[in-house]
Design a protein around this motif. Structure first.
Motif, short mmCIF file in Angstrom:
data_model
loop_
_atom_site.label_atom_id
_atom_site.label_comp_id
_atom_site.label_asym_id
_atom_site.label_seq_id
_atom_site.Cartn_x
_atom_site.Cartn_y
_atom_site.Cartn_z
N ILE A 29 44.67 26.26 53.96
CA ILE A 29 44.18 27.36 54.78
C ILE A 29 44.66 28.65 54.13
O ILE A 29 45.83 28.75 53.75
N SER A 30 43.76 29.59 53.96
CA SER A 30 44.19 30.91 53.50
C SER A 30 43.28 31.95 54.12
O SER A 30 42.07 31.75 54.23
N SER A 31 43.87 33.06 54.50
CA SER A 31 43.06 34.15 55.06
C SER A 31 42.54 35.05 53.94
O SER A 31 41.79 35.96 54.19
N LYS A 32 42.99 34.77 52.73
CA LYS A 32 42.61 35.67 51.64
C LYS A 32 41.43 35.10 50.85
O LYS A 32 41.49 33.98 50.35
N ASP A 33 40.40 35.92 50.71
CA ASP A 33 39.21 35.48 49.99
C ASP A 33 39.53 35.10 48.55
O ASP A 33 39.05 34.10 48.03
N TRP A 34 40.34 35.93 47.91
CA TRP A 34 40.59 35.65 46.49
C TRP A 34 41.31 34.33 46.29
O TRP A 34 41.11 33.65 45.28
N VAL A 35 42.12 33.96 47.26
CA VAL A 35 42.81 32.67 47.17
C VAL A 35 41.82 31.53 47.39
O VAL A 35 41.79 30.55 46.65
N ARG A 36 40.95 31.71 48.41
CA ARG A 36 39.98 30.65 48.68
C ARG A 36 39.03 30.46 47.51
O ARG A 36 38.61 29.35 47.20
N ARG A 37 38.73 31.56 46.85
CA ARG A 37 37.81 31.46 45.72
C ARG A 37 38.42 30.67 44.57
O ARG A 37 37.72 30.08 43.75
N MET A 38 39.77 30.67 44.53
CA MET A 38 40.46 29.96 43.45
C MET A 38 40.34 28.44 43.57
O MET A 38 40.66 27.71 42.65
N ALA A 39 39.91 27.98 44.73
CA ALA A 39 39.96 26.54 44.99
C ALA A 39 38.82 25.79 44.33
O ALA A 39 38.86 24.57 44.21
N ASP A 40 37.80 26.49 43.96
CA ASP A 40 36.66 25.78 43.38
C ASP A 40 35.96 26.69 42.39
O ASP A 40 36.24 27.88 42.30
N ASN A 41 35.01 26.10 41.67
CA ASN A 41 34.22 26.90 40.73
C ASN A 41 32.98 27.41 41.45
O ASN A 41 32.33 26.67 42.18
N TYR A 42 32.68 28.65 41.23
CA TYR A 42 31.52 29.24 41.88
C TYR A 42 30.66 29.96 40.85
O TYR A 42 31.17 30.55 39.91
N HIS A 43 29.35 29.92 41.08
CA HIS A 43 28.46 30.73 40.27
C HIS A 43 28.62 32.17 40.71
O HIS A 43 29.07 32.44 41.82
N PRO A 44 28.22 33.11 39.85
CA PRO A 44 28.34 34.51 40.26
C PRO A 44 27.60 34.74 41.59
O PRO A 44 26.51 34.20 41.81
N ASN A 45 28.22 35.49 42.46
CA ASN A 45 27.65 35.86 43.76
C ASN A 45 27.44 34.68 44.70
O ASN A 45 26.76 34.79 45.70
N GLU A 46 28.00 33.55 44.36
CA GLU A 46 27.78 32.39 45.21
C GLU A 46 28.82 32.29 46.32
O GLU A 46 28.54 31.81 47.41
N PHE A 47 30.06 32.73 46.01
CA PHE A 47 31.16 32.56 46.96
C PHE A 47 30.92 33.36 48.23
O PHE A 47 30.58 34.54 48.18
N GLN A 48 31.06 32.70 49.34
CA GLN A 48 30.86 33.36 50.63
C GLN A 48 32.21 33.59 51.30
O GLN A 48 32.85 32.65 51.71
N PRO A 49 32.62 34.84 51.41
CA PRO A 49 33.87 35.09 52.14
C PRO A 49 33.71 34.67 53.60
O PRO A 49 32.61 34.79 54.15
N VAL A 50 34.79 34.15 54.17
CA VAL A 50 34.71 33.70 55.58
C VAL A 50 34.77 34.92 56.50
O VAL A 50 35.66 35.73 56.35
#
Lengths: 253, 820, 63, 413
Positions: free
Chosen positions: A232-253
């Protein structure tokens, strides 16, 4: 090889907002599980640390830099466990009744195929015989066998603690374990109480509730390994670190 | 049937074929395979035994966490936290969790009393008996007394202020006749002095941080080992419970993106050593914008507004000083923190309901800066957040009983009258109790007979931990006789002539006094959980036995049969004071504390209390008389003093009238009224041009103090901190580019005190222009996991003196860098 | 691993995999046994006197 | 001195020269022996393998020699099962090369695993779902087949041949070689495939993962295909090298040209499939993992050059060269094309092993580099030494090339 669902499914939630990166989980794990010590523990490619800390930074320049940590135990992947399916002498198996991926040290031939197959780097090979400076063999616990060189080992979710808890329950004439009765050494020791452990199949357990938290995620979820370790993390940048994402694919919670 | 060769063979062949039809051979094969694999003679097989748990208190750091040791038979196999302990609800720290590697590693311990056989520092010793060891030392001390120079006996003690063992050691010196008892530096020195100057009471710093709603943490490694780590990190965890967003806002003030800085809600990065200016800049914002508690300030403080002294002179107050000298723009120039940020943080702090400003330096194993601490405490005072729930609480020390006074004989009385070798307590340095660095200077600068003949070292490793550029180690070379009471083969012990090894923490009875920063009085009792493994002896017992061997009048000052008896006598004081020895897990002590109800003790006699202490392991008083502002300050004015009357008296005494001279002697540059108030002065070590500065930093997962680092902790390190035998120095990529340094490149770092080699780790979170070198590495002693691993930044830091306190400035030192 | 091993499962995976392996081993084994037997029988029946050149090798010259 | 052991009617160098020739190979073997001893006695810490590089140079060598040794099963298949008679002049050499490659690989694996004395657990506690189990089963069984195929050649030694039992046994073995060759083909097919499958099934490593066809990932078939495309070329290279060293013509051109032409076509076929596979992978597996193709080619030395070199330079080029008669009939052209073909296949194995492990999957995991230690090189080089030695001895004492006498009439003594 379709996973037949068992009754229990033990899993873990690690709250990265609480995690201070102190490493107590790593140390407690090493102490609990008789981890061997090599002569040069700074050799990070060859040291053994079932619960390993990974450090991440947000990459911003000073003074906006932030660091965070991913404590990484074995994920106990639930779906087609990558290491289990490749092990030639069946030295690693998932117990479908509790979801724990075990490792039989005396069965392992040391081919290391499981290490190659694990994307989480959660498996460790004994490159050396354990080095126990004179006298230190006295702190070894009889609950976990000491590994010989040439075999692979990894986090067992402190399987012996499950055995211990079950024995206790049977002694008290109970069939079921209470939530929190069986927890891993890292869960128990975490000074920030960042780690929660329990049965994911029990909807009332703390761990099951936390795993459904909107900010909960798993590592490399899209690969489909179905890890039983959530973060669990409230930080987007940390959550983004958990997986590989295409550009603009990551959805902040 | 006749057995002949033919049918015998047939039988054999048939049998062999037949047996293969059964699972037996396959099963046997399996069993043999597994059996052989489990029985490699060099793979240890842990012995089985009865499982057991013993509760105790961890003494590996001043945090004093409750621990539960799992045992199998006589062996301790695991250290875990205790959930029934008010300080740490279940969790412990990495060092605590790895503590068994310190207990059981024979290669880093002394297994019996020893005397040196090799050259000093070589670590070659031969075992002797306890009676021989104590007799040797007693004889030497007796000789000093006979020669009439008992003050040539000195002791360096790493015990915490006010614990029984430390008090016993001090008593030994007093009864022998030496004033030269020195305690190792710690943040407690800074806290007690700041409290003395501003609140008139040298009690411990007590921060009620669990009940605060805004935490400005100026310097402490809040979640990396400061205070009682078990307590602070548990609070941290509660604040970040996903289900509640109502934890306090935590703002960390630190120059590096440490874990605390990163994980906090805000990070402010002033240049190291300018924290006081930042705090006063915030004060400026709060005062200018009237975000202060005016009623508290006008009724219970002294020196806030301009005032007139007894002699009728007009004196400047804190308010004018701050408004004149610490405008955000100016503070930006000093600290490097933008004026906007200063205004924003000042407003946040000022607007919070119970904002708490914490002061510290890293873990607190070393001293802080007195002026900084005062500046930070003045922020709490501006908000009236002193002696309130969620504030800085004014506390007396623990209510322990004192032992009967020592009655020195003529020799001792004369010895006690000599000045202390480190100058502390003298007019020049009236505010410090112990300045170990000055002891080494006194020894090094002496001609002829060194002023110290016999040095006793307890629970400390000054050769390694003191930020003195290695001066202490050099001084040891001039001291004729050194006695180490260390259980470990540390650097200081390697220089000793006689080793009287103490027990380690799990073998020892100890009182754990008031974990740093805890808001309520607390005493833990650390009980031995395993029988001593080797021929070691409790240092308290050793001191009492030694006194007995020295003979009267020293022996008479130690009427106890052993340490336990002495401790019990001391703890009798607790029995006369209301407190509790049990704790309801569902009611955190800080909640009870904030409610402020009185407690009725759960013991009715000392014996009862002792029994409780032995089983629960703690005594505490989760209650407090809050808001007693008319009576709680014991300053000359009876109020919280922004302008310290006690300091002014001390300065006058130091200079015999000329205040400027007195201040200069105390190392203060400021002149006039602001000199007696919290103000900013540059603190920096080393000479030379402005340029790169080195900041030694502590890691939570490395033992940075006197204890060796257990190898399990190295598992938690990254190889950008330590790789093979090399330390990594963190620097900003911009700084590295300016110096032309790549990642991993080897450099030489030089200061006036020394030089070390390290490798470069380019890290965005390092302040440009500063180098960050981790502490806890570079040991020249202990075993293979500690010796020669990395470098000790303390070898580079020397000579800087904190104004007023005269303690070391270790947090910033001028250095030069070249490629190695 | 044999069907007698405790880890054996009576399912298609094991039957196909181990089955094919045992078939291959059986073919190899049978081939060897056949050769041994044939050689033994040839020797018994006195056909050991082959021409000095092995026939098969002579045939190479034809290509 | 030892001329009584030579095959009839051929000329061999003096024992002294032969001894000198073997010295470097013996030295390699000694180096390897020392390395092996250290690795077995002190453990795999003697290598630079790590928890990141769980497989390293040994596995690369293993997979490379097994791919190159595929000439044995494929030539055997063509000779005995399909009945291409012209290949009989080269089949012995192919078998010996295969035997060398496989026995060497198995020996190397014995050192590579952490617990060599438990190696048999693979068979005993077999996990039938593991590709490595399939590999182990087939490799060891096929090594047996290769030994069986090798035995008759040994038995044809002039002195051994004099023992009637043995000569007859060899003769009879020859007769049913088709059965063994067919079994060998079956086994070899599956282990070449499962070696590829080993990587394709690592679904948690998107760089290696390939989509499934029945129970096997596409790499299963690609590895088989690439092995039979490269194996014959390696056989050609070995014979050409023997010819160059012995300064004799040993194999008729028709056999060599047949294998070369076949290789060319097989390689082309393989490349078509490989390109399709790569394209499909790059457009399905890779984006599904949240990655772009180029994300794999960022770490350390492992750039896009790998793909270009593997498919383009060492794939398409030799395929075209081998398909053009003029090029492959030119001695230099043939050698270059065969070399490039083999290089491409080795590169393919290298990429699947080392690059797969070097490229971290977790975004926050870091890239590590790896360089073998002298012990690792020692064991790899021992394989080379062993190969040269065994082949030289075989060539010297056994009728490896049945046409040697015929092709070198002047030397008939």
């Amino acid at each position: 090889m379709k996973a037949t669902e068992g009754k229990y499914k033990y899993g873990m939630v690690i709250n990265l907002d609480k995690c201070t990166g102190c490493g107590t989980c790593t140390v407690a794990c090493a102490a609990e599980n008789n981890l061997s010590v090599i002569r040069d523990e700074t050799d990070k490619q060859r040291t053994i640390s079932w619960m390993q800390l990974f450090k991440v930074t947000n990459g911003k320049p000073f003074p906006d830099t932030e660091v965070s940590y991913f404590p990484r135990p074995c994920m106990h992947c639930h779906n087609h466990t990558p290491c289990v399916s490749v092990c030639p002498p069946t030295a690693t198996k998932m117990d479908y009744n509790n979801g724990i991926v075990s490792q039989i040290y005396t069965r392992c031939i040391g081919c290391r195929y499981c290490q190659a197959a694990c994307p989480y780097q959660a498996r460790y090979f004994n490159w050396w015989d354990g080095h126990f400076p004179k006298g230190t063999e006295r702190y070894l616990s009889p609950e976990v066998s000491v590994r010989m060189r040439g075999v692979v080992e990894k986090c067992s979710f402190c399987h012996h603690r499950l055995m211990r808890a079950k024995e206790q329950a049977y002694a008290e004439d109970r069939r079921e374990l209470e939530d929190g009765e069986y927890i891993t050494a890292c869960t128990e020791v975490c000074p920030a109480e960042a780690i929660t452990f329990g049965d994911l199949n029990d909807p009332d357990s703390k761990v099951a509730k936390l795993s459904k938290h909107p900010q909960a995620f798993r590592l490399l979820e899209r690969i489909g390994t179905e890890p039983k370790v959530y973060y669990i993390s409230s930080k987007d940048w940390v959550r983004r670190m958990a997986d590989n994402y295409h550009p603009n694919e990551f959805q902040p919670v | 049937m006749e057995i002949n060769r033919r049918n015998f063979i047939q039988l054999l062949a048939g049998g062999a074929a037949g047996i293969h039809m059964t699972p037996l051979p396959w099963k046997l094969m399996d069993d043999i395979a597994i059996w052989t694999q489990n029985n490699w003679p060099w793979v240890p097989k842990p012995e089985k035994g009865r499982f057991d748990h013993e509760k105790s208190v961890c003494t590996l750091c001043p945090g004093g966490c409750g621990i539960e040791v799992r045992k199998v038979g006589d062996r301790a196999v695991k250290i875990e936290g205790r959930t029934d302990y008010p300080v740490n609800p279940g969790g412990i720290c990495p060092l605590g969790a790895g503590g068994l590697q310190l207990l059981y590693d024979e290669t880093i311990r002394f297994t019996s009393p020893m005397k040196r056989v090799g050259p000093r520092g070589a670590g070659q010793f031969t075992a002797i008996s306890w009676s021989e060891a104590l007799a040797t030392l007693a004889e030497r001390i007796g000789m000093l007394r006979k020669e009439g120079r008992p003050e040539a006996l000195a002791a360096v003690d790493g015990n915490r202020r006010g614990n029984a063992e430390g008090t016993l050691i001090r008593r030994l010196l007093e009864s022998v006749g030496s004033p030269n008892y020195f305690r190792m530096p710690s943040i407690e020195d800074t806290y007690t002095t700041a409290n003395l100057l501003m609140q008139g009471n040298p009690g411990p710093m007590a921060y009620d941080l669990e009940n605060a709603d805004y935490i400005l943490s100026v310097g402490p490694a809040l979640i990396e080992g400061w205070g009682a780590p078990g307590r602070v990190i548990a609070a941290w965890g509660r604040w970040h419970e996903s289900s509640n967003g109502n934890g306090p806002k935590v703002v960390q003030v630190e120059s590096r993106a440490s874990n605390t800085a990163s994980k906090s809600d805000g990070w402010v990065a002033p240049r190291p050593g300018t924290e006081a200016a930042l705090a006063l800049g915030l004060a400026h914002v709060m005062i200018r914008e009237k975000l202060v508690d005016l009623s508290f300030l006008s009724n219970y403080t002294h020196g806030f507004e301009d005032w007139t002294d007894e002699e009728g002179r007009n004196r400047k107050g804190f308010r004018s000083m701050v408004l004149d000298g610490y405008a955000p723009a100016e503070v930006e120039g000093i600290t490097g923190v933008s004026a906007d940020r200063i205004v924003a943080i000042g407003r946040e702090f000022g607007k919070a309901k119970s904002p708490l400003a914490l002061y510290g330096k890293g873990k607190g194993n070393l001293n802080g800066s007195l002026l900084e601490c005062m500046a930070v405490q003045s922020l709490n005072a501006l908000k009236g957040n002193i002696n309130k729930p969620g504030g800085a609480v004014v506390q007396e020390g623990l209510p322990v009983a004192s032992w009967a006074d020592v009655s020195p004989d003529a020799v001792a009385a004369r010895g006690l009258e000599t000045g202390r070798l480190n100058g502390s307590g003298s007019p020049r340095l009236p505010l410090s109790e112990s300045l170990v660095e000055n002891l080494s200077r006194a020894v090094l600068e002496s001609n002829g007979t060194p002023p110290v003949d016999t040095l006793l070292v307890f629970a400390a490793n000054p050769v390694y931990t003191l930020p003195d550029g290695g001066a202490f180690g050099k001084a040891l070379g001039k001291i004729p006789f050194i006695v180490s009471f260390s259980p470990f083969r540390d650097e200081t012990a390697a220089m000793a002539d006689l080793i009287l090894p103490d027990h380690t923490n799990l073998e020892k009875l100890e009182d754990v006094v008031w974990p740093t920063g805890l808001q309520y009085p607390f005493l833990g009792l650390s009980r031995p959980v395993v029988r001593p493994l080797y021929k070691t002896r409790h240092s308290g017992d050793a001191v009492i036995a030694l006194a007995g061997k020295i003979g009267d009048p020293v022996a008479a000052a130690f009427p106890w049969g052993g340490f336990e008896e002495a401790l019990k006598e001391r703890l009798r004081g607790l029995a006369e004071s209301p407190g509790l020895t049990s704790w309801d897990e569902s009611k955190p002590a800080w909640e009870t504390f904030a409610r402020g109800r009185s407690v009725s003790p759960d013991y009715d006699s000392f014996d009862d209390l002792w029994d409780q202490l032995e089983s629960s392991g703690f005594w505490y008083r989760p209650t407090h008389a809050f808001y007693t502002w008319l009576s709680c300050f014991r300053t000359p004015s009876g109020k919280f003093e922004f302008a310290s009357g006690r300091l002014e008296q001390a300065v006058k005494a130091a200079a015999g009238g000329d205040a400027g001279d007195g201040l200069r002697k105390m190392g203060v540059e400021a002149v006039g009224d602001q000199a007696y108030m919290p103000h900013y002065e540059q603190t920096l070590s080393g000479d030379g041009e402005e340029g790169l500065k080195l900041v030694p930093y502590e890691l939570f997962n490395v033992s940075t103090d006197r204890l060796p680092n257990p190898p399990f902790l190295t598992k938690t390190l990254f190889d950008t901190q330590l790789r093979k035998d090399e330390s990594f120095v963190k620097m900003n990529p911009a700084t590295a580019d300016r110096l032309g340094l790549e990642q991993g490149e080897r450099i030489r770092i030089q200061s006036d005190a020394g030089e070390v080699k390290a490798r470069v780790d380019r890290f965005e979170g390092a302040m440009p222009g500063y180098l960050y070198l981790p502490m806890g590495f570079g040991h020249t002693a202990y075993g293979i996991y500690q010796k020669g691993k990395g470098v000790n930044p303390m070898n580079l830091v020397a000579a800087g003196k904190d104004p007023l306190s005269g303690q070391s400035v270790w947090w910033s030192a001028r250095v030069r860098v070249s490629k190695a | 691993m044999t069907p007698l091993s405790f880890e054996w499962h009576w399912n298609a995976d094991y039957l196909v995999f181990m089955g094919l392996l045992y078939v291959a081993l059986a073919v190899i084994g049978a081939g060897l046994i056949y050769t041994f037997l044939k050689t033994w029988m040839d020797l018994e029946s006195g056909e050991s006197e082959l021409p000095p050149e092995i026939e098969s090798r002579k045939k190479y010259a034809a290509y | 001195m030892d001329s009584a052991l030579f095959p009839e009617g051929v000329k061999r160098c003096s024992p002294k020269v032969f001894l000198l020739w073997t010295l470097p190979w013996l030295a390699l073997l000694a180096w390897g022996g020392l390395s092996a001893f250290l690795c077995l006695w002190k453990g795999l810490n003697q290598t630079n393998m790590s928890n990141i590089f769980a497989f390293a140079i040994w596995i690369v060598f293993d997979l490379a020699v097994i791919a190159l040794g595929a000439g044995a099963f494929f030539t055997g298949f063509l000779t005995y099962v399909i009945g291409r008679k012209e290949l009989k002049s080269i089949i012995n050499a192919a078998v010996i090369i295969g035997f060398i490659c496989y026995s060497g690989a198995v020996a190397m694996l014995g050192i590579d695993i952490g617990q060599p004395i438990r190696g048999w657990f693979i068979f005993w506690h077999a996990n039938v779902h593991s590709m490595l189990t399939e590999v182990s089963f087939c490799i060891s069984a096929y090594l047996g087949v290769l030994a069986i195929e090798y035995i008759p050649i040994i038995l044809e030694n002039r002195q051994i041949e004099k023992v009637p039992h043995l000569r007859l046994f060899g003769h009879n073995l020859h007769h049913i070689m088709g059965v063994f060759a067919a079994t060998g083909t079956f086994l070899s097919f599956f282990h070449q495939g499962s070696l590829g499958g080993m990587f394709g099934v690592m679904y948690a490593r998107p760089f290696a993962e390939r989509w499934d066809f029945y129970v096997w990932p596409t790499t299963f078939f690609l590895f088989v295909f690439s092995a039979i495309a490269a194996g014959p070329c390696f056989t050609i290279l070995c014979t050409k090298l023997t010819e160059a060293i012995s300064r004799k013509k040993l194999v008729p051109d028709n056999a060599v040209q047949f294998l070369a032409r076949l290789s060319g076509w097989l390689l082309s076929g393989y490349l078509v499939l490989k390109i399709i596979d790569t394209a499909v992978w790059a457009n399905t597996t890779v984006p599904n993992a949240g990655l772009g193709l180029m994300d794999f080619y960022r770490e350390g030395p492992y750039g896009i050059w790998m793909l270009i070199a593997e498919i383009g330079i060492f794939g398409i080029v030799p395929a075209v060269m081998l398909m053009i008669p003029q090029v492959r009939q030119n001695p230099a052209g043939l050698i270059v094309a065969c070399l490039m073909n083999c290089t491409g296949i080795v590169l393919n194995r290298f990429v699947f092993i080392i690059a797969t492990l070097a490229i971290p999957v977790m975004p926050f995991a870091r890239f590590w580099s790896y360089l073998p230690t002298w012990q690792e090189w020692g064991i790899a080089m021992a394989l080379v030494g062993y190969g040269f030695l065994l082949f030289s001895v075989s060539y010297r004492y056994l009728p490896v090339f049945p046409k040697e006498q015929e092709l070198n009439p002047a030397m008939n003594g």
